[in-house]
Design an enzyme around this catalytic site. Structure first.
Site, short mmCIF file in Angstrom:
data_model
loop_
_atom_site.label_atom_id
_atom_site.label_comp_id
_atom_site.label_asym_id
_atom_site.label_seq_id
_atom_site.Cartn_x
_atom_site.Cartn_y
_atom_site.Cartn_z
N ASN A 137 43.03 9.10 -47.94
CA ASN A 137 42.63 8.62 -46.60
C ASN A 137 41.73 9.69 -46.00
O ASN A 137 42.20 10.72 -45.55
CB ASN A 137 43.90 8.43 -45.75
N TRP A 138 40.43 9.42 -46.03
CA TRP A 138 39.47 10.43 -45.57
C TRP A 138 39.46 10.56 -44.05
O TRP A 138 38.84 11.47 -43.51
CB TRP A 138 38.06 10.09 -46.06
N LYS A 139 40.10 9.65 -43.36
CA LYS A 139 40.11 9.64 -41.89
C LYS A 139 38.66 9.70 -41.37
O LYS A 139 37.74 9.20 -42.00
CB LYS A 139 40.98 10.75 -41.33
N HIS A 192 48.82 2.86 -39.91
CA HIS A 192 48.89 4.32 -40.01
C HIS A 192 49.43 4.87 -38.69
O HIS A 192 49.12 4.35 -37.62
CB HIS A 192 47.50 4.90 -40.31
N GLU A 245 48.60 7.28 -36.94
CA GLU A 245 47.57 7.62 -35.95
C GLU A 245 47.10 6.37 -35.21
O GLU A 245 46.78 6.43 -34.02
CB GLU A 245 46.40 8.35 -36.65
N GLU A 290 55.44 7.54 -44.48
CA GLU A 290 54.76 8.74 -43.98
C GLU A 290 55.51 9.28 -42.77
O GLU A 290 55.30 8.81 -41.64
CB GLU A 290 53.33 8.39 -43.56
N GLY A 336 49.50 16.00 -41.74
CA GLY A 336 48.52 16.97 -41.26
C GLY A 336 49.13 18.24 -40.70
O GLY A 336 48.45 19.03 -40.06
N SER A 354 51.24 15.71 -46.00
CA SER A 354 50.95 17.04 -46.56
C SER A 354 51.22 17.12 -48.06
O SER A 354 51.70 18.14 -48.56
CB SER A 354 51.70 18.13 -45.79
N GLY A 360 45.92 12.70 -46.96
CA GLY A 360 44.88 12.94 -45.98
C GLY A 360 44.09 14.19 -46.32
O GLY A 360 43.10 14.15 -47.06
N GLY A 361 44.52 15.33 -45.80
CA GLY A 361 43.77 16.58 -45.94
C GLY A 361 43.36 16.89 -47.37
O GLY A 361 42.19 17.25 -47.62
C1 PEP Z 1 47.78 10.71 -43.86
O1 PEP Z 1 47.02 10.81 -42.92
O2 PEP Z 1 48.08 9.58 -44.27
C2 PEP Z 1 48.31 11.93 -44.45
C3 PEP Z 1 49.33 11.83 -45.24
O3 PEP Z 1 47.67 13.11 -44.11
P1 PEP Z 1 47.99 14.56 -44.73
O4 PEP Z 1 48.03 14.42 -46.21
O5 PEP Z 1 46.87 15.42 -44.25
O6 PEP Z 1 49.32 14.98 -44.18
#
Ligand code: PEP
Length: 253
Positions: free
Chosen positions: A9-11, A95, A97, A167, A173, A212, A233-234
Protein backbone atom coordinates in the site's frame (compact mmCIF):
# COMPACT_ATOMS: atom_id res chain seq x y z
CA UNK A 1 -4.06 -24.72 0.24
CA UNK A 2 -4.13 -20.93 0.64
CA UNK A 3 -1.63 -18.81 -1.26
CA UNK A 4 0.21 -15.96 0.42
CA UNK A 5 -0.59 -12.47 -0.83
CA UNK A 6 2.09 -9.84 -0.30
CA UNK A 7 0.42 -6.48 -0.93
CA UNK A 8 2.05 -3.06 -0.94
CA UNK A 9 0.00 0.00 0.00
CA UNK A 10 1.98 2.96 -1.29
CA UNK A 11 -0.45 5.41 0.32
CA UNK A 12 0.02 9.03 -0.87
CA UNK A 13 3.66 8.57 -1.85
CA UNK A 14 5.72 8.50 -5.05
CA UNK A 15 5.76 10.45 -8.32
CA UNK A 16 5.26 9.09 -11.81
CA UNK A 17 9.02 8.57 -12.12
CA UNK A 18 9.37 7.05 -8.66
CA UNK A 19 6.42 4.70 -9.14
CA UNK A 20 7.82 3.51 -12.48
CA UNK A 21 11.18 2.84 -10.86
CA UNK A 22 9.64 1.12 -7.85
CA UNK A 23 7.45 -1.25 -9.84
CA UNK A 24 10.31 -2.00 -12.24
CA UNK A 25 12.46 -3.03 -9.29
CA UNK A 26 9.68 -5.20 -7.90
CA UNK A 27 9.00 -6.86 -11.25
CA UNK A 28 12.71 -7.61 -11.66
CA UNK A 29 13.14 -9.03 -8.19
CA UNK A 30 9.96 -11.00 -7.53
CA UNK A 31 11.06 -14.43 -6.41
CA UNK A 32 10.10 -17.25 -8.72
CA UNK A 33 8.00 -20.09 -7.42
CA UNK A 34 4.45 -20.85 -6.52
CA UNK A 35 2.18 -20.35 -3.57
CA UNK A 36 2.31 -16.59 -3.31
CA UNK A 37 1.33 -13.49 -5.25
CA UNK A 38 2.62 -9.95 -5.13
CA UNK A 39 0.37 -6.89 -5.42
CA UNK A 40 1.08 -3.16 -5.51
CA UNK A 41 -1.49 -0.43 -4.77
CA UNK A 42 -0.20 2.92 -6.09
CA UNK A 43 -1.98 6.28 -5.76
CA UNK A 44 -4.81 6.74 -8.30
CA UNK A 45 -2.90 8.89 -10.84
CA UNK A 46 -0.17 6.26 -11.28
CA UNK A 47 -2.30 3.13 -11.44
CA UNK A 48 -2.74 3.02 -15.22
CA UNK A 49 0.96 3.41 -15.97
CA UNK A 50 1.98 0.93 -13.27
CA UNK A 51 -0.59 -1.59 -14.55
CA UNK A 52 0.76 -1.17 -18.07
CA UNK A 53 4.30 -1.76 -16.83
CA UNK A 54 3.22 -4.79 -14.81
CA UNK A 55 1.21 -6.36 -17.62
CA UNK A 56 2.49 -9.89 -18.29
CA UNK A 57 4.64 -9.85 -15.13
CA UNK A 58 4.03 -11.62 -11.84
CA UNK A 59 3.00 -8.33 -10.18
CA UNK A 60 -0.70 -7.58 -9.67
CA UNK A 61 -2.11 -4.07 -9.35
CA UNK A 62 -4.77 -2.67 -7.05
CA UNK A 63 -6.11 0.59 -5.64
CA UNK A 64 -6.21 1.99 -2.12
CA UNK A 65 -9.83 3.14 -2.08
CA UNK A 66 -12.94 3.21 -4.25
CA UNK A 67 -16.34 4.86 -4.35
CA UNK A 68 -19.38 2.90 -3.27
CA UNK A 69 -21.24 4.46 -6.22
CA UNK A 70 -21.11 3.18 -9.79
CA UNK A 71 -21.11 6.57 -11.56
CA UNK A 72 -22.51 10.08 -11.49
CA UNK A 73 -22.24 13.32 -9.57
CA UNK A 74 -19.67 12.36 -6.93
CA UNK A 75 -16.95 14.95 -7.37
CA UNK A 76 -13.49 13.66 -6.61
CA UNK A 77 -14.50 10.01 -6.35
CA UNK A 78 -13.32 7.03 -8.43
CA UNK A 79 -15.78 4.34 -9.51
CA UNK A 80 -15.00 0.62 -9.25
CA UNK A 81 -15.46 0.15 -13.02
CA UNK A 82 -12.82 2.86 -13.62
CA UNK A 83 -10.34 0.90 -11.55
CA UNK A 84 -11.05 -2.23 -13.57
CA UNK A 85 -10.74 -0.18 -16.74
CA UNK A 86 -7.18 0.88 -15.89
CA UNK A 87 -5.99 -2.58 -14.90
CA UNK A 88 -6.78 -3.02 -11.20
CA UNK A 89 -7.67 -6.44 -9.90
CA UNK A 90 -7.80 -5.61 -6.20
CA UNK A 91 -8.92 -2.70 -4.06
CA UNK A 92 -8.35 -1.97 -0.38
CA UNK A 93 -11.54 -1.05 1.48
CA UNK A 94 -11.86 0.15 5.06
CA UNK A 95 -8.23 0.98 5.70
CA UNK A 96 -7.99 2.44 9.20
CA UNK A 97 -6.76 5.75 7.75
CA UNK A 98 -9.98 5.96 5.71
CA UNK A 99 -12.06 5.11 8.77
CA UNK A 100 -10.22 7.46 11.15
CA UNK A 101 -9.33 10.44 8.94
CA UNK A 102 -12.26 10.42 6.50
CA UNK A 103 -14.93 9.07 8.83
CA UNK A 104 -15.79 6.01 6.79
CA UNK A 105 -18.29 3.92 8.70
CA UNK A 106 -18.50 0.15 8.64
CA UNK A 107 -21.73 0.50 6.63
CA UNK A 108 -19.96 2.62 4.02
CA UNK A 109 -17.07 0.16 3.90
CA UNK A 110 -19.58 -2.64 3.33
CA UNK A 111 -21.13 -0.66 0.45
CA UNK A 112 -17.68 -0.17 -1.08
CA UNK A 113 -17.01 -3.90 -0.71
CA UNK A 114 -20.22 -4.76 -2.58
CA UNK A 115 -19.63 -2.15 -5.30
CA UNK A 116 -16.06 -3.35 -5.83
CA UNK A 117 -17.13 -6.95 -6.26
CA UNK A 118 -19.95 -5.95 -8.61
CA UNK A 119 -17.31 -4.41 -10.89
CA UNK A 120 -15.10 -7.50 -10.79
CA UNK A 121 -12.56 -6.25 -8.25
CA UNK A 122 -11.33 -8.33 -5.32
CA UNK A 123 -11.77 -6.27 -2.15
CA UNK A 124 -9.16 -6.39 0.60
CA UNK A 125 -11.27 -5.65 3.66
CA UNK A 126 -9.24 -4.06 6.47
CA UNK A 127 -10.25 -4.56 10.08
CA UNK A 128 -8.41 -3.70 13.27
CA UNK A 129 -8.55 -2.21 16.72
CA UNK A 130 -6.96 0.93 18.18
CA UNK A 131 -4.62 0.78 21.16
CA UNK A 132 -7.38 2.03 23.48
CA UNK A 133 -9.69 -0.70 22.24
CA UNK A 134 -7.03 -3.36 22.74
CA UNK A 135 -6.27 -2.10 26.24
CA UNK A 136 -9.99 -2.06 27.04
CA UNK A 137 -10.18 -5.73 26.01
CA UNK A 138 -12.55 -5.03 23.12
CA UNK A 139 -10.35 -6.16 20.21
CA UNK A 140 -12.61 -9.04 19.19
CA UNK A 141 -15.79 -6.98 19.54
CA UNK A 142 -14.33 -4.26 17.30
CA UNK A 143 -13.25 -6.77 14.66
CA UNK A 144 -16.64 -8.51 14.84
CA UNK A 145 -18.51 -5.25 14.24
CA UNK A 146 -16.32 -4.43 11.22
CA UNK A 147 -16.64 -7.94 9.78
CA UNK A 148 -20.34 -8.35 10.48
CA UNK A 149 -21.15 -5.09 8.70
CA UNK A 150 -19.86 -6.70 5.50
CA UNK A 151 -21.24 -10.17 6.19
CA UNK A 152 -24.71 -8.75 6.85
CA UNK A 153 -24.80 -6.87 3.55
CA UNK A 154 -22.72 -9.06 1.23
CA UNK A 155 -23.26 -12.51 2.75
CA UNK A 156 -20.68 -15.15 3.59
CA UNK A 157 -20.45 -16.46 0.00
CA UNK A 158 -19.18 -13.06 -1.17
CA UNK A 159 -16.27 -13.38 1.25
CA UNK A 160 -15.00 -16.30 -0.82
CA UNK A 161 -14.00 -13.76 -3.47
CA UNK A 162 -12.29 -11.35 -1.09
CA UNK A 163 -9.27 -10.96 1.14
CA UNK A 164 -9.26 -9.76 4.75
CA UNK A 165 -6.42 -7.76 6.28
CA UNK A 166 -6.08 -7.63 10.05
CA UNK A 167 -4.32 -4.36 10.79
CA UNK A 168 -4.04 -3.36 14.43
CA UNK A 169 -4.18 0.44 14.20
CA UNK A 170 -1.50 0.79 16.90
CA UNK A 171 0.96 -1.10 14.68
CA UNK A 172 0.42 0.85 11.45
CA UNK A 173 3.31 3.11 10.59
CA UNK A 174 4.50 3.08 14.21
CA UNK A 175 7.30 0.53 13.98
CA UNK A 176 5.43 -1.48 16.66
CA UNK A 177 4.56 -4.85 15.20
CA UNK A 178 2.09 -7.23 16.77
CA UNK A 179 3.93 -10.32 17.93
CA UNK A 180 3.27 -13.37 15.78
CA UNK A 181 1.20 -14.77 18.66
CA UNK A 182 -0.88 -11.59 19.08
CA UNK A 183 -1.57 -11.51 15.35
CA UNK A 184 -2.31 -15.24 15.18
CA UNK A 185 -4.85 -14.94 18.02
CA UNK A 186 -6.87 -12.37 16.06
CA UNK A 187 -6.46 -14.19 12.74
CA UNK A 188 -7.72 -17.39 14.38
CA UNK A 189 -10.68 -15.48 15.77
CA UNK A 190 -11.55 -14.03 12.34
CA UNK A 191 -11.38 -17.44 10.69
CA UNK A 192 -13.52 -18.99 13.42
CA UNK A 193 -16.14 -16.27 13.02
CA UNK A 194 -16.33 -16.99 9.29
CA UNK A 195 -16.33 -20.75 9.93
CA UNK A 196 -19.43 -20.38 12.08
CA UNK A 197 -21.22 -19.39 8.86
CA UNK A 198 -19.35 -21.46 6.29
CA UNK A 199 -16.34 -23.66 7.00
CA UNK A 200 -15.24 -23.93 3.38
CA UNK A 201 -15.20 -20.15 2.92
CA UNK A 202 -13.31 -19.74 6.20
CA UNK A 203 -10.78 -22.41 5.22
CA UNK A 204 -10.03 -20.74 1.90
CA UNK A 205 -10.01 -17.17 3.20
CA UNK A 206 -6.74 -15.29 2.87
CA UNK A 207 -6.22 -13.21 6.00
CA UNK A 208 -3.28 -10.81 5.73
CA UNK A 209 -1.48 -9.14 8.61
CA UNK A 210 -0.65 -5.43 8.36
CA UNK A 211 1.26 -3.23 10.76
CA UNK A 212 4.98 -2.47 10.45
CA UNK A 213 5.71 -5.72 8.64
CA UNK A 214 9.23 -5.80 7.26
CA UNK A 215 11.91 -8.23 6.09
CA UNK A 216 13.12 -8.84 9.64
CA UNK A 217 9.77 -9.81 11.14
CA UNK A 218 7.98 -11.29 8.11
CA UNK A 219 9.07 -14.91 8.56
CA UNK A 220 7.74 -15.08 12.12
CA UNK A 221 4.39 -13.60 11.17
CA UNK A 222 4.01 -15.59 7.95
CA UNK A 223 4.88 -18.77 9.86
CA UNK A 224 1.62 -18.56 11.83
CA UNK A 225 -1.07 -20.98 10.67
CA UNK A 226 -3.75 -18.35 10.06
CA UNK A 227 -1.59 -15.60 8.54
CA UNK A 228 -1.72 -15.69 4.75
CA UNK A 229 0.38 -12.72 3.76
CA UNK A 230 0.89 -9.07 4.50
CA UNK A 231 -0.50 -5.64 3.74
CA UNK A 232 2.57 -3.47 3.86
CA UNK A 233 2.84 0.31 3.99
CA UNK A 234 6.27 1.78 4.76
CA UNK A 235 8.28 -1.24 3.66
CA UNK A 236 6.51 -1.33 0.29
CA UNK A 237 8.11 1.93 -0.82
CA UNK A 238 11.55 0.48 -1.51
CA UNK A 239 11.79 -2.49 -3.85
CA UNK A 240 14.47 -4.20 -1.76
CA UNK A 241 12.44 -3.91 1.48
CA UNK A 242 9.26 -5.15 -0.16
CA UNK A 243 11.06 -7.97 -1.95
CA UNK A 244 12.57 -9.13 1.35
CA UNK A 245 9.01 -9.77 2.57
CA UNK A 246 8.11 -11.51 -0.69
CA UNK A 247 11.22 -13.67 -0.29
CA UNK A 248 10.12 -14.63 3.24
CA UNK A 249 6.76 -15.70 1.80
CA UNK A 250 8.41 -17.65 -1.03
CA UNK A 251 10.70 -19.41 1.44
CA UNK A 252 7.71 -20.81 3.31
CA UNK A 253 6.04 -22.35 0.25
C1 PEP B 1 -0.77 -0.05 6.15
O1 PEP B 1 -0.88 1.14 5.96
O2 PEP B 1 -1.65 -0.81 5.71
C2 PEP B 1 0.39 -0.53 6.89
C3 PEP B 1 0.36 -1.74 7.34
O3 PEP B 1 1.43 0.36 7.04
P1 PEP B 1 2.86 0.03 7.71
O4 PEP B 1 3.36 -1.23 7.08
O5 PEP B 1 3.70 1.22 7.39
O6 PEP B 1 2.63 -0.14 9.17
Amino acid sequence: MREFLIAGNWKMNATSAASAELVAGIIDGVPSGEGFSVLVCPPFPYIAAVAEQARGSAVLVGAQNVSEHAKGAFTGEVAPSMLRDVGCEYVIVGHSERRAIYGETSAQVAAKFVAAQAAGLTPILCVGETLDEREAGTTEAVIDEQLDAVLDVAGIDALAAAVIAYEPVWAIGTGKTATPEQAQDVHRHIRARLAAQNEAVAGGMRILYGGSMKGENAAGLLGQPDIDGGLIGGASLKAADFLAIAAAAAAQK
